[in-house]
Every structure is written in C-alpha cells, then in structure tokens.
Design an enzyme around this catalytic site. Structure first.
Site, PDB file in Angstrom:
ATOM      1  N   LYS A 162      50.685  51.196  36.666  1.00 21.73           N
ATOM      2  CA  LYS A 162      49.615  50.493  37.366  1.00 21.73           C
ATOM      3  C   LYS A 162      48.510  51.467  37.783  1.00 21.73           C
ATOM      4  CE  LYS A 162      47.830  46.860  39.650  1.00 21.73           C
ATOM      5  NZ  LYS A 162      48.377  45.777  40.468  1.00 21.73           N
ATOM      6  N   LYS A 203      43.211  44.971  44.435  1.00 23.56           N
ATOM      7  CA  LYS A 203      42.827  43.568  44.285  1.00 23.56           C
ATOM      8  C   LYS A 203      43.265  42.825  45.535  1.00 23.56           C
ATOM      9  CE  LYS A 203      42.612  42.485  39.363  1.00 23.56           C
ATOM     10  NZ  LYS A 203      43.148  41.614  38.297  1.00 23.56           N
ATOM     11  N   HIS A 246      55.554  33.659  42.460  1.00 22.58           N
ATOM     12  CA  HIS A 246      54.588  34.176  41.501  1.00 22.58           C
ATOM     13  C   HIS A 246      55.274  34.740  40.247  1.00 22.58           C
ATOM     14  CE1 HIS A 246      51.061  36.119  39.869  1.00 22.58           C
ATOM     15  NE2 HIS A 246      51.565  37.329  40.049  1.00 22.58           N
ATOM     16  N   ASN A 292      47.514  41.387  33.238  1.00 23.19           N
ATOM     17  CA  ASN A 292      47.689  39.959  33.498  1.00 23.19           C
ATOM     18  C   ASN A 292      48.426  39.225  32.380  1.00 23.19           C
ATOM     19  OD1 ASN A 292      46.554  39.603  36.109  1.00 23.19           O
ATOM     20  ND2 ASN A 292      44.541  39.937  35.237  1.00 23.19           N
ATOM     21  N   ARG A 317      32.420  44.172  57.803  1.00 26.43           N
ATOM     22  CA  ARG A 317      32.025  44.666  56.472  1.00 26.43           C
ATOM     23  C   ARG A 317      32.892  45.820  55.979  1.00 26.43           C
ATOM     24  NH1 ARG A 317      26.572  44.070  58.538  1.00 26.43           N
ATOM     25  NH2 ARG A 317      25.821  41.987  58.040  1.00 26.43           N
ATOM     26  N   HIS A 334      49.414  31.369  36.481  1.00 20.86           N
ATOM     27  CA  HIS A 334      48.573  30.824  37.555  1.00 20.86           C
ATOM     28  C   HIS A 334      48.443  29.309  37.425  1.00 20.86           C
ATOM     29  CE1 HIS A 334      46.335  34.857  38.526  1.00 20.86           C
ATOM     30  NE2 HIS A 334      47.590  34.840  38.925  1.00 20.86           N
ATOM     31  N   ARG A 385      42.115  46.796  32.437  1.00 17.61           N
ATOM     32  CA  ARG A 385      42.918  46.296  33.561  1.00 17.61           C
ATOM     33  C   ARG A 385      43.376  44.856  33.362  1.00 17.61           C
ATOM     34  NH1 ARG A 385      42.130  47.210  40.084  1.00 17.61           N
ATOM     35  NH2 ARG A 385      43.935  45.955  40.667  1.00 17.61           N
ATOM     36  N   GLU A 418      38.203  45.981  36.401  1.00 13.98           N
ATOM     37  CA  GLU A 418      38.646  45.070  35.338  1.00 13.98           C
ATOM     38  C   GLU A 418      37.541  44.701  34.362  1.00 13.98           C
ATOM     39  OE1 GLU A 418      41.823  42.377  36.399  1.00 13.98           O
ATOM     40  OE2 GLU A 418      40.945  40.820  35.183  1.00 13.98           O
ATOM     41  N   GLU A 437      57.147  41.427  36.784  1.00 17.09           N
ATOM     42  CA  GLU A 437      56.043  42.387  36.623  1.00 17.09           C
ATOM     43  C   GLU A 437      56.535  43.708  36.043  1.00 17.09           C
ATOM     44  OE1 GLU A 437      53.065  41.328  36.937  1.00 17.09           O
ATOM     45  OE2 GLU A 437      52.974  39.823  38.538  1.00 17.09           O
ATOM     46  N   HIS A 461      49.867  35.839  33.083  1.00 21.00           N
ATOM     47  CA  HIS A 461      49.342  35.377  34.368  1.00 21.00           C
ATOM     48  C   HIS A 461      48.422  34.164  34.243  1.00 21.00           C
ATOM     49  CE1 HIS A 461      51.145  39.043  35.796  1.00 21.00           C
ATOM     50  NE2 HIS A 461      50.699  38.883  37.027  1.00 21.00           N
TER      51      HIS A 461
END
Lengths: 436, 436
Positions: B299, B215, B337, B317, B193, B324, B313, B309, B257, B320
């Site tokens: 960032k 993330k 990517h 993206n 955990r 994606h 935030r 987010e 990026e 993205h």
C-alpha cells in the site's frame, strides 16, 4: 527599530523611481519572526512585486483607453503547480475564451443562488457553451444568505452532483458572492475527494477578497468558517459589470475589505481610498476596477507567501475576529460580513490605540473612511461582552488557548498578528463597545 | 510483449539474489501509459523497493526473536514533507513514545466507537498521557457500523471539537476500524481547515488497507465514499494485539484486502497466503504480523507513487466497484466491506476470464483462497443487475461517462485499470451473478 518580539513592519512600499523591480521578499533586509504568540516582520521591507508598482493613474489611463473587447487585467496567484490567474475586466462574461480555457472535462455544475441566478446564470451558461457544444452545463440554485452557509445547504450540492452522475472530470463553477464561493469551493474540495472549480464572484466582497486564495468552508452554529478546506480554483473571473446589479448595502460591505488592505499593508492604497471613496460609492467603473485590481494584488501576494496561514496570511483578518463574533452573535445573515468586519476593525483599532501602538490620528482616519463608506463603526447593541468572549474562544486564531489578534502598530500600513498584548486592553475595548 | 494499449504488467518482483537494490521505478525499462481509458505499465518491471525484499521467513524469524519491549517494524509512506511512518508490532500501545512523538499541541480528541471504546480507549488515553501531564485527552464515541459513516455522524465530531474549543494545534486520533479512520480523517481534514491526526487501526481491514494512504471520507445514500478528501495522518500505529478482540467475521473481511495485494501486484505474497491462510484464520501472531507488514508495504509503495489516484492507485480497488455496489445495494452495514470486496473480486475475476485475459487456473485459485478465508464468492441474491448498474454509474472511476475497472490480465500478480473492455463481458458477468 527592531526588537525580537515587539517591533515590526508589514508594509508593502511602492517606489515610483524604480518601477518593476525584481521581487525581493525574504531578502536579507527582511526578518520573518514567527513564534506561538507573535508574528512580525522586523524591518521595513523595501521589497515590491512588479504587479503592484503601477500607479493608480496608470491603471486608470489604461482602463479608460480600452478598446472592445477589452483585454482583462490579469493578476497571478503564484502557488507553484497550483498557480492560477485572476481576470479582471468589464464584459468578461461576453468573452467565453477566458472561462472555457479553464474548464476540465465535459460537464459543468454551476452553483449559484436565487438572487444571482435570474441575473447571470444564462450569461454564464452561454459563456461556457458558446462554440463549445461538447460541454453540458447543469446548475444548483441555493437560497441566498450567510444563514444558509451550512452543512444542510452544502449537502444539496452533493445531492445534485451525484444525481447528475458527475465524475471526477467535471468542473464546479461558483457564481455569486462570498457565501456561494465558499460553499462551492468546499463542495469541489470534497466531491469525489476533489474536482476542479472556477470562481465567478459577483459582489465586491467576493471580487476583492473571498474568491481569491482558496479558503473554502461553511459555518457551524457556534462559529464562522469552522469547517472547510484550503482548495484553490482553476481561475477567478471577475466581470466588473456584475456589480451594476449589486445593492448599495452589499457594495459598502465589500469596501470594508478594500479598506483593510490599506490598513494592514498598503498605505498608498489607503490614501488613494481616502481621496476616491466617493467614486467607489458612485460605482465609477475605473475607480472600482482599480480598487479590485489593487486588492487582488495584495491578496495574491499574501496568499502566495503563506497559503495555509502559518503567519502572514492571518493579517488579512484584521477586524475579523471581532466581526465573526458579531455575525455569530446577532445570527448569520443579520449583518453582512463586511458590515461586521467594519465594526470589528474599529474595535481592533481602538484596542491598538489603548495599547499605545498607534496614534490618535490613525484612529480618526479609520473612523472617517468607514463613515465615508457608509459602514457601521460599532457592533449592534444586542451583542454583549460575554457573547464576544464566547465566540472569540473558538476562533481559528486561538493557539493553545491563547487568542491571537491582528492589531495595527506603527504608522499607517503596518500591523502585527500577536497573542502578546495586555488582556486589559481587550477587556476595555469590549466594555467600551458593549452595553452589557 | 508490449503494445501501446493492451499489454501491461503491474507486478512487483522480488529477487533473492540482490537483496536491497536501489528503488528504480520509472526507470527506462518501465513505461507508464495513462490515457482516458487505459492505464498500464507496458513492460514487466524489475524494480523493487528494499522494504519489500525480505522474505517471509526472515520477517517471521525477526518477529519470533523479539525481546520485550519489542521494537516495531516500521514501513515508511514516502510523500515528501508529508511522509509518515507505519509502526507495526505487538504491545505498541504499551510503549507511549511511538504515539506521543506524533502528537501536535496539548489537546487530543480521540474519535472511536461504542464497540472499541470499552476495549481500548483507556489504554490509548494512558499511552497519550503517561509521563506527559501537559496533554489533555477528550473523546467522542460514535455508533459502530458502515451505516453511520455519514454526514450526520461526522457533524458529531465537529460539534464535540467546537464545544471543547479545540484549536488548530490539536491532534485527532482515530481509534477503530475503517469507518472510524475514514470519518476521523475527514473531520481532521475539515476542522478549522485541517488539523493533525493519527491512525490507530484496530481491525485487519484498517491495519492492512484503510488507515494507510490518506483517503478519508463518508458515504452518500447513493454511493460509497463520494464525499471526502485526501489527507495524510502523522503516523499509523498498528498494535497487533488489538486483533485479539476482533470477531471472526471482521477478521475474514480484512483478509479480502490482503488477498487483493497478491492478485494485483505481488504474486509471491499470494502464494504465501495460499500456504498460510489457515494460520491467519487461527490468528497466528507471526503470520498475521507478516501479512500486515507486507500489505502495508504494498500500500505504501503504491500511495507514494500515486497519492491522488491518477492511475496506479486505482488498482488497489480490485473488486471494489462491484463491492461498493453490493454494499450500497443491500444497505450500508449489512455486509462488511471486505465481504463485499470478496464477492466483487470474484466478479472482476470472472469478467477478466470472459475477456480472455486470464486463464481458468487463476479463476480457480481465487475461488479457493476466498473459500479458505471464509469469504463470500457471490453477491447476495437481493442485488439485481439494475442495482449494480445504478450504483456503478456514480463510481469515482467513471470518467466522461465511461466506467473504468480494475481487471486481472496475464499471470498472477498483474492487472489493468481500464475502460477499454467489451461491454458484453460486463453484462455477462452481472447476469451470471444476479438472479434478476
């Protein structure tokens, strides 16, 4: 009575003379010590929370006097902006408002299992949608049993959620016992990096313990609950009527956790159990409701003080280190969690006695109440000393190689979480309970 | 210039006249609007953070003037009691103190891959243990590539950690690119955990973006990063020397990026890139260090303002959602990517232009800089409109069935995160970039 490392008390005392005092944990009278090996409160706390100060008879009276539809008892888990209510009552699934007020978004995924789904899924879908036509409910039905609390089964929840194109504004609902709650919570924590979820526990085990406090996770073949997250639900909704369909063995399993609260921090509750265990076994609704409420109060209080288990919260694991070793050793699903915890509690009590930390009258009382609850008092013969040692080595309470245990120390209702104990006592306990 | 739903600005302006002003985000001049369909700042912010107010020449001067061993540049991610530093500099892996001060406990698990391990694992083990004999370091070496960012590979990290009997007081170290950072972070979030972890990114992509901000996650066969957690590291250590071994294609991928930060919020940085892209491609150390620092500042600022987010935030993206879909559509690991993000950025810019939100000079500048960076400007021919739509439907930015996109709007350095756009523009863009 205090020394820096060994004297302690962890008891929550109720005081009939001053009912509803302001909570005063961490007042100057209470000294919280925590180092790598030893956690303890060094003086007897006189602190109480108002919610735990009503007597059992008061609760029983109020439950008996209820009208229809009954207002639920509400216990609050106090975690700042992540606080949430635990609703406890008969017929709550017939009162949709308690559930609907905690649903986020328009889409709900109910995670349940093959045993519970035929019994309660329709009822839950109705409670979610009655008078609320904008909400759509889907479900994923998992196999039933601790042996399925694994990554493969968890992936089925993700598969379903993704196939359904659920987005971040959905709500997951856990409908079932501890395994379902732990897996649904873990899925909610991880799906799209976190979505809302609601716990609807349907076993005593889940209602008195696992659904409260945000521990989620799955098992690894080498140990229980090794993969997971702390992730709190929006609410816990306990409809005590769901216990009507619970098998006797599952009922007894849950009582192991009820007994635990008495032993570690609530002597009065333990004494109540000694007098009323027969009513719990007979599923007397008022007695059961009281036991659930008082258990949730104890759990909520501990979780509010120590959400991430830096010390105090670990005490809720009395008997669990031995118990997890039993569950892992005999194979997940062979023994119910509470059965293993009961045997583990006997072992922890035995070890506490060997250390000279408790007297023999407490050992006897623990044995007697577990016998009353029809719970095992020893591990199965197939579990060996080596199996115990192997599984206990990966327990989450190991720190820098040292296994810390929850042991009783002092009068009923007091315990310690400590790695500062004579290794011989542990070895002697393991040998006393294992044939090889 | 503002209306309640459509006008906006999201630009961070630097002001040479008042170098180091107090941060003033959310002052009365800035109105943060967030509803289900539209996120925007409604007035041009004059706010700045001190760390972003030095000019490129100042940074280049300070980097050029360094003595040995160089002091790293430090960018702070401000998240209350979970704040952490990003150290940026040449030769940082030869300065063990920066790493060792963030190690918790005595045992470290380095998570890396088959490409990076032969290059830097010994160096990292040395940095962790030099003058620090109480720390023991183990490693798990995963296969290299986006196609392995899945649950099966993640389980290998848990297997190793459990077999090694690591406990909660251990530290995971991510040594590699974005895939390793995302998976190691996810493993750290879930093992027992949650255990501590450190990011040592070794690609431009990871150094300018993925290692910062917490993330973590893995891919599902139906979509990227659908399973994971927000979980912050103890520190990010960027040794820019590790870029010396980076393949050209990986280098270019990371630049996608870098370009993104300029487009969405830092016009001055974009203009600097237009003049200096040739230096970045030539791996000029000073130019690269500046680009990394400025990217990390952007960032860190965004993450500090919106960790989970809820709005701002998401603007990180840009490109993205299209990207994606490309990565998932062609199969993970086929396109890097950043390559997919570059093509996705062109598509987002095309759609912004079709909506009349930007003028054609900006479209041209985006095309030109991506060409300079040797990045693709269109998706592969095998990706169809249907593939785009199918993957975009499970994007994390879908809310109540509505796909929200990051689109440019207004002058360079301004964007919106919105679901409030003409569907025809999206369809037209998809058809313009797909053969079928």
């Amino acid at each position: 009575m205090a020394s820096t490392t060994t004297t302690f008390s962890l008891s929550l005392r109720t005081n009939q003379q001053t009912p509803f005092p302001k909570p005063s944990f961490f007042s100057n009278n209470n000294h919280l010590h925590f180092n790598s090996n030893n956690w303890a409160w060094t003086s007897v706390s006189t602190a109480r929370k108002s919610r735990i100060c009503v007597t059992s008879s008061q609760v029983l009276d109020s439950l008996a006097a209820k009208s229809e539809p009954a207002l639920p008892t509400t216990v609050e888990v106090d975690l700042g902006n992540r606080s949430y209510p635990i609703y406890i009552g008969s017929g709550l699934l017939n009162q949709p408002d308690y559930l609907q007020r905690h649903v986020h978004g328009k889409r709900v995924l109910v995670v349940t299992n093959k045993t519970v789904a035929p019994l309660y899924l329709d009822k839950v879908v109705d409670a979610l949608t009655r008078g609320n036509p904008n909400v759509s409910v889907e479900s994923v039905i998992l196999p039933d049993g601790e042996q399925y609390k694994d990554m493969d089964t968890l992936m089925k929840v993700f598969d379903k959620a993704i196939e359904l194109r659920l987005d971040r504004r959905c709500t997951f609902v856990a409908l079932g016992g501890g395994v379902i709650g732990d897996m649904c919570g873990c899925a909610a924590a991880l799906f799209l990096r976190g979505v809302n979820f609601i716990q609807i526990p349907t076993t005593v085990m889940a209602q008195v313990d696992s659904s409260v406090g945000g521990k989620t996770g799955i098992n690894h073949r080498l140990g229980k609950n090794l993969i997971g997250a702390f992730y709190q639900p929006q609410c816990v909704l306990i409809d005590t009527d769901t216990l009507n369909t619970l098998p006797d063995r599952e009922l007894a399993s849950g009582l192991a956790e009820v007994i635990k609260y008495g032993l570690i921090r609530d002597a009065e509750f333990f004494e109540w159990q000694e007098k009323n265990m027969h009513l719990l076994l007979a599923r007397d609704p008022s007695a059961m409701a009281y036991a659930i409420k008082r258990s949730c109060e104890n759990k909520a209080e501990v979780v509010s003080l120590d959400e991430k288990e830096s010390g105090l919260r670990a005490t809720l694991n009395l008997g669990h280190t031995f118990g997890h070793a039993i569950e892992t050793g005999v194979g997940y699903g062979q023994w119910l969690h509470g059965e293993a915890v009961a045997a583990g509690t006997v072992m922890a009590v035995d070890m506490s006695y060997r250390l000279g930390w408790i007297d023999d009258s407490l050992v006897k009382r623990v044995g007697d109440i577990l016998k009353q609850a029809k719970l095992p008092k020893a591990p199965p013969e197939t579990v060996t000393v080596d199996m115990f040692k192997s599984v206990m080595a990966v327990d989450k309470k190991v720190a820098d190689g040292l296994l810390r245990l929850i042991l009783l120390k002092g009068p009923l209702g007091n315990c310690v979480f400590t790695g500062d104990y004579d290794r011989k006592a542990l070895d002697d306990t393991l040998r006393a309970f294992c044939k090889s």
